[in-house]
Design a protein around this motif. Structure first.
Motif, PDB file in Angstrom:
ATOM      1  N   MET A 306       0.837  -1.184   0.000  1.00 27.11           N
ATOM      2  CA  MET A 306       0.000   0.000   0.000  1.00 27.11           C
ATOM      3  C   MET A 306       0.885   1.251   0.000  1.00 27.11           C
ATOM      4  N   LYS A 307       0.359   2.322  -0.549  1.00 22.63           N
ATOM      5  CA  LYS A 307       1.057   3.592  -0.551  1.00 22.63           C
ATOM      6  C   LYS A 307       0.602   4.409   0.641  1.00 22.63           C
ATOM      7  N   ILE A 308       1.575   5.034   1.287  1.00 20.47           N
ATOM      8  CA  ILE A 308       1.246   5.896   2.419  1.00 20.47           C
ATOM      9  C   ILE A 308       1.650   7.313   2.089  1.00 20.47           C
ATOM     10  N   GLU A 309       0.933   8.250   2.744  1.00 18.31           N
ATOM     11  CA  GLU A 309       1.200   9.660   2.531  1.00 18.31           C
ATOM     12  C   GLU A 309       1.717  10.277   3.823  1.00 18.31           C
ATOM     13  N   PRO A 310       2.370  11.427   3.708  1.00 20.81           N
ATOM     14  CA  PRO A 310       2.880  12.086   4.914  1.00 20.81           C
ATOM     15  C   PRO A 310       1.750  12.363   5.913  1.00 20.81           C
ATOM     16  N   GLY A 311       1.975  12.050   7.162  1.00 18.76           N
ATOM     17  CA  GLY A 311       0.998  12.280   8.222  1.00 18.76           C
ATOM     18  C   GLY A 311       0.001  11.178   8.408  1.00 18.76           C
ATOM     19  N   MET A 312      -0.008  10.197   7.522  1.00 16.52           N
ATOM     20  CA  MET A 312      -0.972   9.107   7.642  1.00 16.52           C
ATOM     21  C   MET A 312      -0.569   8.179   8.795  1.00 16.52           C
ATOM     22  N   ARG A 313      -1.589   7.858   9.675  1.00 18.49           N
ATOM     23  CA  ARG A 313      -1.282   6.976  10.807  1.00 18.49           C
ATOM     24  C   ARG A 313      -1.198   5.544  10.309  1.00 18.49           C
ATOM     25  N   VAL A 314      -0.021   4.986  10.466  1.00 21.01           N
ATOM     26  CA  VAL A 314       0.208   3.607  10.032  1.00 21.01           C
ATOM     27  C   VAL A 314      -0.001   2.645  11.200  1.00 21.01           C
ATOM     28  N   TYR A 315       0.538   2.990  12.356  1.00 17.93           N
ATOM     29  CA  TYR A 315       0.365   2.210  13.581  1.00 17.93           C
ATOM     30  C   TYR A 315      -0.002   3.164  14.720  1.00 17.93           C
ATOM     31  N   GLN A 316      -0.637   2.575  15.774  1.00 14.17           N
ATOM     32  CA  GLN A 316      -0.818   3.289  17.040  1.00 14.17           C
ATOM     33  C   GLN A 316      -0.347   2.374  18.150  1.00 14.17           C
ATOM     34  N   ILE A 317       0.539   2.905  18.966  1.00 12.04           N
ATOM     35  CA  ILE A 317       1.182   2.109  20.018  1.00 12.04           C
ATOM     36  C   ILE A 317       0.895   2.759  21.366  1.00 12.04           C
ATOM     37  N   ALA A 318       0.479   1.937  22.343  1.00  8.03           N
ATOM     38  CA  ALA A 318       0.146   2.436  23.678  1.00  8.03           C
ATOM     39  C   ALA A 318       1.002   1.733  24.709  1.00  8.03           C
ATOM     40  N   ASP A 319       1.485   2.520  25.640  1.00 10.43           N
ATOM     41  CA  ASP A 319       2.257   1.981  26.760  1.00 10.43           C
ATOM     42  C   ASP A 319       1.280   1.662  27.891  1.00 10.43           C
ATOM     43  N   LEU A 320       1.144   0.394  28.263  1.00  8.69           N
ATOM     44  CA  LEU A 320       0.184  -0.033  29.280  1.00  8.69           C
ATOM     45  C   LEU A 320       0.815  -0.221  30.646  1.00  8.69           C
ATOM     46  N   SER A 321       2.030   0.295  30.842  1.00  2.76           N
ATOM     47  CA  SER A 321       2.624   0.210  32.176  1.00  2.76           C
ATOM     48  C   SER A 321       1.893   1.101  33.168  1.00  2.76           C
ATOM     49  N   LYS A 322       1.087   2.019  32.661  1.00  2.00           N
ATOM     50  CA  LYS A 322       0.234   2.873  33.482  1.00  2.00           C
ATOM     51  C   LYS A 322      -1.082   3.058  32.738  1.00  2.00           C
ATOM     52  N   VAL A 323      -2.205   2.951  33.452  1.00  2.00           N
ATOM     53  CA  VAL A 323      -3.518   3.077  32.811  1.00  2.00           C
ATOM     54  C   VAL A 323      -4.334   4.135  33.536  1.00  2.00           C
ATOM     55  N   TRP A 324      -5.344   4.612  32.833  1.00  2.00           N
ATOM     56  CA  TRP A 324      -6.316   5.529  33.418  1.00  2.00           C
ATOM     57  C   TRP A 324      -7.601   4.770  33.706  1.00  2.00           C
ATOM     58  N   VAL A 325      -8.312   5.229  34.745  1.00  2.41           N
ATOM     59  CA  VAL A 325      -9.670   4.752  35.030  1.00  2.41           C
ATOM     60  C   VAL A 325     -10.568   5.979  35.049  1.00  2.41           C
ATOM     61  N   MET A 326     -11.572   5.978  34.193  1.00  8.26           N
ATOM     62  CA  MET A 326     -12.496   7.106  34.099  1.00  8.26           C
ATOM     63  C   MET A 326     -13.743   6.772  34.913  1.00  8.26           C
ATOM     64  N   ALA A 327     -14.047   7.641  35.877  1.00  8.76           N
ATOM     65  CA  ALA A 327     -15.218   7.466  36.736  1.00  8.76           C
ATOM     66  C   ALA A 327     -16.093   8.712  36.655  1.00  8.76           C
ATOM     67  N   THR A 328     -17.349   8.571  37.065  1.00  7.92           N
ATOM     68  CA  THR A 328     -18.282   9.696  37.085  1.00  7.92           C
ATOM     69  C   THR A 328     -18.836   9.863  38.491  1.00  7.92           C
ATOM     70  N   LEU A 329     -18.961  11.107  38.917  1.00  8.74           N
ATOM     71  CA  LEU A 329     -19.480  11.429  40.239  1.00  8.74           C
ATOM     72  C   LEU A 329     -20.619  12.425  40.116  1.00  8.74           C
ATOM     73  N   TYR A 330     -21.508  12.406  41.116  1.00  9.30           N
ATOM     74  CA  TYR A 330     -22.592  13.381  41.162  1.00  9.30           C
ATOM     75  C   TYR A 330     -22.063  14.705  41.736  1.00  9.30           C
ATOM     76  N   GLU A 331     -22.835  15.745  41.507  1.00 15.27           N
ATOM     77  CA  GLU A 331     -22.405  17.068  41.952  1.00 15.27           C
ATOM     78  C   GLU A 331     -22.202  17.122  43.464  1.00 15.27           C
ATOM     79  N   TYR A 332     -23.121  16.511  44.216  1.00 13.00           N
ATOM     80  CA  TYR A 332     -23.032  16.605  45.662  1.00 13.00           C
ATOM     81  C   TYR A 332     -21.837  15.836  46.234  1.00 13.00           C
ATOM     82  N   GLN A 333     -21.202  14.988  45.415  1.00 13.22           N
ATOM     83  CA  GLN A 333     -20.045  14.238  45.882  1.00 13.22           C
ATOM     84  C   GLN A 333     -18.732  14.980  45.647  1.00 13.22           C
TER      85      GLN A 333
END
Length: 816
Positions: A306-333
């Motif tokens: 395949m032909k690729i162009e400048p700026g085209m994302r070929v791979y995406q790599i994530a470092d999992l040695s640290k992760v995020w946890v997304m939580a939701t809270l109510y206003e009163y909390q």
């Protein structure tokens, strides 16, 4: 006085008199047989007759002399005098003696003493009619029994119960303590990638991929490892330029060498690759593209050829040695969460393992749909156990005070207007205390800001029985003082006839009307043992509440900031939206109704309702601890806690105050005049449809339904948001005319619900509809509008055995 007889020959008279003063005795002489024994009488009283003439009998012992008649008479007279004194002045003497004794010794009133108020007045009551309270002894005016002294303790809040009774009713005590006040919040979150450790792999030049070294996602790669081979004419030319400059010896070539090297570096050719080019001395057709850092390939767009162009994302790599946890809270909390706060996380598939992290960021905005705030929590993941996409349970703990006064949560009784705890004074005595509470912990403890002291023992079991006795005594004291005279109205109900003192803008009452309509819809569903429209009604509550608090109150600018009711209503509505079980929904609805009642008391009932709203209590709910409140328009009770089993169960009924609103402007008055005729036409068309269905007719029903749709559509351009929304619902329900009587009746249910909401906002005029009533049938779980005072059920129809099934719940006040 009766004198003894002088006639000795009158034996009958003498014997009778002797029998009064002395008994006859039978004397047995020793040595004689029974047959020889003689029965004699003792010597008669002096003056009563001659002695016995029986010479054969041995002498009898001398009998004691009887009382003289004169002495006996004096005794009788003395008793009568003492009785008269006791009747007229005995109570004053006894009462005065007791008061004197208490003033000298400090002793308290005994159980039998009459109740004494602060002004010294004693009170007496009837054992058969305890509501009879009089300030003096005498006879009950109802049953004419003697009044008994009223226990003075019953005029105070203090309760005295026999220790045996205390044990029998299961009263348990727990001391008030001090300790750290830790607010714990439990919520759920989703594990996701650390955005700062996620990198894209792309190129700054165009070319073709000739070989893939990493051909799948999920592969672990290290920094510098090859990803793919890239052929690029531009890159090949850059290599040639660098080699030419490298092999030249001139000064100009040296400058070109620096420029060509910089060009290769700008193309992301690393130093090692440049050294390899110098060593090889020949340009390579393809160049290896390496990973910029260590991680997991989470996305791959590369394919060989395949032909690729400048700026085209070929791979995406994530470092999992640290992760995020997304939580939701109510206003009163939010006040209990801060950045850096420790968090403990557990996973369902690892129940015995915990993970420790910390709050990294609290987002500065709310999600409009859920009215919640996102919180980002960071966790280390060296072993890769935490995988993005997993659900997690989070526990956030924040210690607010190291030495707070704490009491068990079950010791506090919330009565609506106040919170009460019962303190043991020892010897079976209990005192009710008004307490101010704060934060509740997960360990069942609650912060005590005032009312209790450390070391005092509070009742944690059986306190509701004590509370009942305390209320009875408090009511008795008020009745004695006369405080309750103004509260009573005919029928036993208590009415609040005065309007709210806060002047409320019309914009607030408009939103409050929406809020109440959503609340009433939930109550009607629970009363019908149903959870229908739960999500839509709770959404209406949340949206109208959010719009209401945006309107400032000029006379009370801090009202919304200090209102805990609005926070509680929003939180309970969100919980109620998630309820899937009828009993669970009723529990949440009870906790929602309490702040709803308080808010309406403070603001007042909107004038647009056209009828009073009552706060009703259910004495049967919760089981064994009755007293849950709910709101509904005046009329027959529709108990949301007992449902169809005990729909009419109701205890106290209190009419809520009417809002003190701004006077409507001339534009608003013109608006009401403009829409009144359309509301009248809509009501007339609907009532015509109701009549046709009751008479089992379909001819003309389609035409009535079309008139309803057209008129409701015309009402959607009014400025009144609540009326506009109600009209839109009516038009929607009338948009698709059903075919056939059964289908028409099925569609009529939702249409009726929408119409009831609309006429609750703006009622038709009395000229068009002289009388308008709402009726409900539990057999079909539906309501409708009708004019007749007799039930005319459109879901069964005339001639059916169930044609009169249902009750008339409410009578609307039509506009004049």
């Amino acid at each position: 006085m009766i004198k003894p007889s002088d006639k000795s020959n009158d034996s009958t008279s003498t014997d009778d008199q002797e029998s009064v003063h002395r008994p006859k005795s039978r004397i047995i002489v020793p040595g004689e047989s029974d047959s020889q024994n003689a029965t004699t009488t003792s010597e008669p009283v002096a003056g009563s007759g001659a002695p016995s003439t029986d010479k054969s009998a041995p002498p009898s012992p001398k009998a004691p002399r009887g009382l003289k008649w004169r002495t006996l008479g004096l005794i009788v007279i003395g008793v009568l005098v003492v009785f008269a004194i006791g009747t007229h002045w005995g109570q004053s003497i006894v009462s005065g003696s007791r008061h004197a004794w208490r003033s000298i010794t400090g002793a308290k009133a005994s159980d039998g003493e009459a109740a004494v108020s602060t002004d010294g007045t004693q009170y007496w009551t009837c054992g058969m009619h305890p509501w009879v309270i009089l300030p003096e002894p005498g006879l009950c005016p109802i049953c004419h029994m003697d009044l008994t002294p009223l226990d003075p303790a019953k005029l105070t809040g203090e309760i005295v119960i026999d220790p045996v009774v205390v044990q029998n009713i299961g009263v348990r005590l727990t001391p008030v303590t001090t300790g750290p006040l830790t607010k714990e919040i439990r919520t759920v979150g989703t594990i996701t990638y650390d955005e700062t450790a996620t990198k894209d792999v792309n190129t700054k030049i165009s070319g073709w991929i000739e070989q893939l070294d990493v051909d799948e996602t999920g592969v672990q790669v290290k920094q510098g490892e090859p990803l793919f081979e890239l052929y690029s004419p531009e890159l090949y030319q850059a290599q040639e330029e660098y080699l030419v400059a490298l092999n030249s010896r001139s000064q100009l070539s040296r400058n070109l060498l620096d420029d060509s090297r910089t060009k290769l570096e700008f193309f992301d050719i690393g130093p090692d690759q440049i050294k390899e080019l110098e060593k090889r001395g020949k340009a390579k057709r393809t160049l290896t593209v390496t990973s910029p850092h260590t991680g997991i390939v989470i996305d791959k767009n590369a394919k060989e050829g395949m032909k690729i162009e400048p700026g085209m994302r070929v791979y995406q790599i994530a470092d999992l040695s640290k992760v995020w946890v997304m939580a939701t809270l109510y206003e009163y909390q939010l006040p209990y969460v801060k950045v850096g706060q420790p968090v403990v996380m557990t996973l369902e598939y690892l129940p015995n393992e915990t993970f420790e992290g910390k709050v990294a960021y609290i987002y500065p905005y709310l999600q409009k749909e859920s009215r919640q705030v996102k919180v980002r929590i960071e966790f280390a993941n060296p072993d890769g156990v935490l995988k993005p996409g997993m659900f997690a349970t989070l526990q956030l703990a924040n210690t607010l005070d190291q030495q707070a006064v704490l009491a068990p949560r079950e010791a506090i009784i919330a009565t609506g207007t106040r919170k009460v705890a019962f303190v043991s004074l020892g010897a079976g005595k209990f005192e009710p205390r008004n307490v101010e509470t704060g934060i509740e912990t997960q360990k069942g403890l609650i912060e005590i800001r005032s009312g209790l002291k450390p070391g005092e023992e509070v009742v944690v079991s059986g306190q509701f029985l004590l509370d009942s006795e305390s209320k009875m005594r408090s009511a008795l004291a008020k009745m004695v003082r006369g405080d309750m005279a103004s509260d009573q109205i005919p029928g036993g109900s208590t009415a609040v006839k005065t309007a709210s003192t806060i002047r409320v803008p019309n914009a607030v009452t408009t939103q409050l009307s929406r809020l109440l309509n959503g609340y009433f819809a939930i109550g009607d569903s629970l009363a019908a043992n149903s959870l229908k429209s739960l999500t839509a009604s709770t959404t209406e509550i949340s949206n109208s509440l959010a719009a209401m608090v945006d309107v400032p109150l000029t006379e009370a600018p801090d009202f919304w900031n200090k209102s805990s009711e609005t926070v509680a209503i929003r939180a309970k509505a969100e919980q109620l939206a998630q309820a899937t079980d009828l009993e669970a929904a009723r529990v949440i609805y009870a906790s929602l109704s309490q702040p709803m009642a308080e808010l309406v008391k403070q603001i007042g009932v909107p004038n647009s309702f056209g009828q009073p709203i009552e706060a009703m209590t259910c004495p049967m709910y919760p089981p064994k601890v009755g007293g849950a409140v709910w709101l509904q328009p005046t009329g027959s009770a529709r108990n949301p806690y007992m449902g169809l089993e005990m729909l009419r169960c109701v205890g106290d009924r209190t009419t809520l105050p009417v809002a003190n609103t701004d006077s409507p402007s001339s534009d608003q008055a013109k608006l009401t005049d403009a829409v009144q005729s359309k509301v009248d036409a809509l009501a007339v068309a609907y009532l015509e449809l109701q009549r046709l269905l009751f008479e089992n007719q379909t001819k003309g029903a389609q035409a009535s339904l079309e008139r309803i749709r057209q008129t409701a559509t015309e009402l959607q351009d009014v400025e009144d948001e609540a009326l506009r929304s109600a009209a839109a619902n009516v038009a929607k329900e009338a948009a698709t005319p059903p075919a056939g009587l059964p289908a028409m009746r099925a569609a009529y249910k939702s249409l009726s619900a929408a119409m009831i909401t609309l006429v609750s906002r703006v009622a038709p005029s009395s000229k068009a509809v002289p009388e308008l009533r709402e009726a409900t049938c539990p057999m079909v779980d539906a309501s409708w509008l009708q004019t007749s005072a007799t039930v005319q059920n459109p879901y069964y129809g005339q001639g059916d055995a169930m044609a009169d099934c249902g009750t008339v719940e409410k009578v609307f006040t039509t506009n004049r």
